[in-house]
Design a protein around this motif. Structure first.
Motif, short mmCIF file in Angstrom:
data_model
loop_
_atom_site.label_atom_id
_atom_site.label_comp_id
_atom_site.label_asym_id
_atom_site.label_seq_id
_atom_site.Cartn_x
_atom_site.Cartn_y
_atom_site.Cartn_z
N GLY A 6 8.22 31.23 12.37
CA GLY A 6 6.76 31.43 12.43
C GLY A 6 6.03 30.11 12.69
O GLY A 6 6.59 29.02 12.46
N HIS A 48 17.56 36.61 5.00
CA HIS A 48 17.92 35.19 5.12
C HIS A 48 18.95 34.78 4.05
O HIS A 48 19.10 35.44 3.03
CB HIS A 48 16.66 34.32 5.01
CG HIS A 48 15.81 34.38 6.24
ND1 HIS A 48 16.16 33.75 7.41
CD2 HIS A 48 14.65 35.02 6.49
CE1 HIS A 48 15.25 33.99 8.33
NE2 HIS A 48 14.31 34.77 7.80
N VAL A 92 8.89 33.53 3.48
CA VAL A 92 10.27 33.10 3.78
C VAL A 92 10.53 33.27 5.27
O VAL A 92 11.09 32.38 5.93
CB VAL A 92 11.30 33.94 2.97
CG1 VAL A 92 12.73 33.60 3.40
CG2 VAL A 92 11.13 33.71 1.48
N SER A 93 10.09 34.40 5.82
CA SER A 93 10.33 34.64 7.25
C SER A 93 9.57 33.64 8.10
O SER A 93 10.07 33.19 9.14
CB SER A 93 9.91 36.06 7.64
OG SER A 93 10.71 36.94 6.91
N SER A 94 8.36 33.26 7.66
CA SER A 94 7.60 32.27 8.42
C SER A 94 8.32 30.92 8.38
O SER A 94 8.40 30.21 9.39
CB SER A 94 6.19 32.14 7.85
OG SER A 94 5.54 31.07 8.47
N GLU A 115 8.48 37.60 1.02
CA GLU A 115 9.29 37.91 2.21
C GLU A 115 8.59 37.37 3.46
O GLU A 115 9.21 36.76 4.33
CB GLU A 115 9.47 39.43 2.29
CG GLU A 115 10.41 39.86 3.39
CD GLU A 115 10.39 41.37 3.59
OE1 GLU A 115 9.84 42.11 2.73
OE2 GLU A 115 10.89 41.81 4.64
N ARG A 116 7.25 37.58 3.53
CA ARG A 116 6.47 37.08 4.68
C ARG A 116 6.60 35.56 4.81
O ARG A 116 6.89 35.02 5.88
CB ARG A 116 4.98 37.45 4.50
CG ARG A 116 4.07 36.91 5.58
CD ARG A 116 2.62 36.80 5.14
NE ARG A 116 2.40 35.84 4.05
CZ ARG A 116 2.35 34.53 4.18
NH1 ARG A 116 2.49 33.97 5.37
NH2 ARG A 116 2.15 33.73 3.14
N ARG A 150 15.42 41.85 1.27
CA ARG A 150 14.80 42.41 2.48
C ARG A 150 14.68 41.38 3.60
O ARG A 150 14.69 41.72 4.77
CB ARG A 150 13.41 42.97 2.14
CG ARG A 150 13.49 44.18 1.20
CD ARG A 150 12.24 45.01 1.26
NE ARG A 150 11.04 44.29 0.87
CZ ARG A 150 10.28 44.61 -0.19
NH1 ARG A 150 10.60 45.62 -0.96
NH2 ARG A 150 9.20 43.93 -0.45
N SER A 151 14.52 40.09 3.24
CA SER A 151 14.29 39.07 4.29
C SER A 151 15.50 38.90 5.20
O SER A 151 15.37 38.51 6.35
CB SER A 151 13.95 37.73 3.64
OG SER A 151 15.13 37.10 3.20
N GLY A 207 12.21 31.76 9.74
CA GLY A 207 12.41 32.63 10.89
C GLY A 207 11.62 32.24 12.12
O GLY A 207 11.49 33.03 13.04
N SER A 214 19.55 26.90 7.42
CA SER A 214 19.49 28.36 7.34
C SER A 214 19.24 28.88 5.93
O SER A 214 18.93 30.06 5.74
CB SER A 214 20.81 28.96 7.84
OG SER A 214 21.86 28.63 6.92
#
Ligand SMILES: COc1cc(-c2[o+]c3cc(O)cc([O-])c3cc2O[C@@H]2O[C@H](CO)[C@H](O)[C@H](O)[C@H]2O)cc(OC)c1O
Ligand SMILES: O=c1ccn([C@@H]2O[C@H](COP(=O)(O)OP(=O)(O)O)[C@@H](O)[C@H]2O)c(=O)[nH]1
Length: 480
Positions: free
Chosen positions: A432, A299, A425-427, A422-423, A296-297, A430, A270
């Motif tokens: 992706g 995580h 990290v989310s991929s 952020e994109r 913002r992420s 999160g 995580s």
């Protein structure tokens, strides 16, 4: 007569010194007591590296391995007026030439080999003069070695600055390389560091062999291209021994480190680990973007954030311990409390990457950090800053596939916008598609790395070949 010795000439620096000593120790073990190792120590140029190296030497001496000894070379004047780290180190090495020659000639045993670092081409001349086989311990990737060997050819074939050329660059064994992925050293042909790179590429042809911290499974096609002479215009290149990953693990601490204790209470896979290597200081503009992205992420993260170096000259830049309140945006620590830890000093990176809670790694793409990440199967967000790191990042994304690429502006000092981080990290964390593929590949690479160093694995076999070669090459050096 005393047993033959392998002389190591390591460069200071976290990613250089220890991997080379570790390789020397493995050679000792692999020779079954037939070889000894002599380490020639150049005085380290910064207080930080001096302390690090003294501690490592003390640890080795205390470990009771009899067949490894350390000899201090006298100090030399530090060069001035250089245009980059490569030229600076090479000039230090040139000044040490007579010291290296005298130290080797003064040994009272046969010398099996002189093993030097990536920057030590001048020392290969010493080994040639003394008739001692000269190996380069290459602490970076085989892809970088291929580029260095290919660089004299590229220098003749391409008339303009690489960034102004049309199309891509052909390095045999690699996908087409965009000029934007080249090492910083190649981006300004007017600088003397560029000349260093080309002459290093030429000088390497005089080596007896290259000992590379990689594994065949990681870089098969490029290793084959070097072996076939395709990177050196048909001229056979010195033999490459891919012996990695060579990682050194210090003894576990008596108490778990605070970072590890924090990870212990986080869910599996995580946490995003953010660390920019041993020299990793970032200016406030980049710190702001990272903080915004992490906030913002949503995580979890463990961020190693270092303070500005006291001395900012090439080769002298040791980061300091960070004063977090001064460096971080106001309110950041409160807003991310519970899901984030910002660590202001050196962190135990290997222990962190080994932890099950870590799910991704934002790295500056130093080769050791990459190998450590692969060893523990952690997928990567590459944020290269300097030296050969952009080229390593290219290898990670295009060749190994273990990374989610980060879009950056190299012309703005490798700037990454918060939204882009952020994109990515989310991929990665999160779910992706890009992240899923990188995770799968990282798991494959973990298995490949471990298999390579097992008994009978590709790196183990390369190591045995190397040890045998070295044993056979031992010569008695005439004292002058
Ligand atoms: C020893 O201290 C430093 C070394 C480097 C450095 O510079 C460099 C320049 C090139 O043109 C090609 C390289 O391959 C290269 C490598 C390199 O050293 C580091 O090697 C490590 C591997 O052991 C790791 O991969 C790091 O990322 C490299 O930077 C640069 C430097 O400051 C910028 C040093 O202080
Ligand atoms: O806070 C830190 C920063 C770095 N390292 C270690 O320092 C080495 C860095 O080597 P790398 O080749 O990645 O990059 P460099 O620091 O040489 O640029 C790696 O072994 C890292 O594990 C560490 O233990 N803690």
């Amino acid at each position: 007569m005393a047993k033959p010795t392998v002389v190591l000439l390591p460069v200071w620096g976290a990613g250089h010194f220890m991997p080379m000593i570790e390789a020397g120790k493995r050679m000792l073990r692999g020779s079954g007591g037939a070889l000894s190792v002599t380490v020639l120590l150049m005085p380290a140029p910064t207080p930080g590296s001096m302390v690090d190296i003294a501690a490592q030497v003390k640890r080795e001496e205390a470990s009771g391995v009899d067949d490894i000894s350390f000899r201090h070379l006298p100090a030399v004047d530090m060069p001035t007026g250089h245009t980059g780290i490569e030229e600076w180190i090479s000039r230090i090495l040139r000044s040490h030439g007579p010291n290296v020659r005298a130290a080797i000639a003064g040994l009272d045993c046969p010398v099996a080999a002189l093993v030097t670092d990536i920057f030590c081409t001048p020392a290969l001349e010493v080994s040639r003069e003394l008739g001692v086989p000269g190996y380069v311990y290459f602490p970076s990737s085989a892809s970088m070695l291929a580029l260095l060997l290919r660089s004299p050819g590229l220098d003749e074939e391409v008339a303009v600055e690489f960034e102004e050329m049309d199309g891509t660059i052909h390095i045999p064994g690699l996908p087409p390389v965009p000029p934007s992925a080249l090492p910083t050293t190649m981006l300004d042909r007017k600088k003397s560091t560029y000349d260093w790179l080309i002459s290093t590429g030429r000088g390497y042809m005089n080596a007896t062999g290259f000992i590379v911290n990689t594994a065949t499974e990681l870089e098969q096609s490029v290793l084959a291209a070097i072996a076939d002479g395709r990177c050196t215009r048909g001229v056979p290149a010195p033999t490459v021994y891919p012996i990695g990953p060579v990682l050194s693990f210090p003894p576990p601490p008596e108490q778990p480190h605070e970072c590890v204790r924090w990870l212990d209470v986080q869910p599996p896979a995580s946490v995003l680990f953010v660390c920019f290597g041993s020299k990793g200081f970032l200016p406030p503009s980049k710190v702001r973007e990272i903080a915004a992205a992490l906030e913002r992420s949503g995580h979890r993260f463990l961020w190693v954030l270092r303070g500005p170096p006291v001395d900012s000259r090439h080769g002298q830049r040791d980061p300091t311990n960070a004063t977090l309140d001064e460096l971080l945006p106001e309110g950041f620590l409160e807003k991310t409390k519970g899901r984030g830890l910002v660590w202001p000093t050196r962190a135990p990176q290997k222990e962190i990457l080994a932890h099950a809670a870590v799910g991704g790694f934002v790295t500056h793409c130093g080769w050791n950090s990459i190998l450590e990440s692969l060893w523990f199967g952690v997928p990567v967000l590459p944020w290269p800053l300097d030296a050969e790191q952009h080229f390593n990042a290219f290898t990670l994304v295009s060749h190994l596939g273990v990374a989610v690429p980060l879009e950056m502006d190299r012309r703005r000092d490798n700037f990454v916008e918060a939204a882009e981080l952020e994109r990515a990290v989310s991929s990665l964390l999160g779910g992706g598609e890009e992240g899923r593929k990188a995770r799968e590949k990282a798991a494959e690479m973990k298995a490949a790395c471990r298999k390579a160093v097992e008994k009978g694995g590709s790196s183990d076999v390369a190591f045995q070949r190397l040890t045998e070669e070295v044993r056979r090459g031992a010569v008695v050096v005439a004292t002058k």
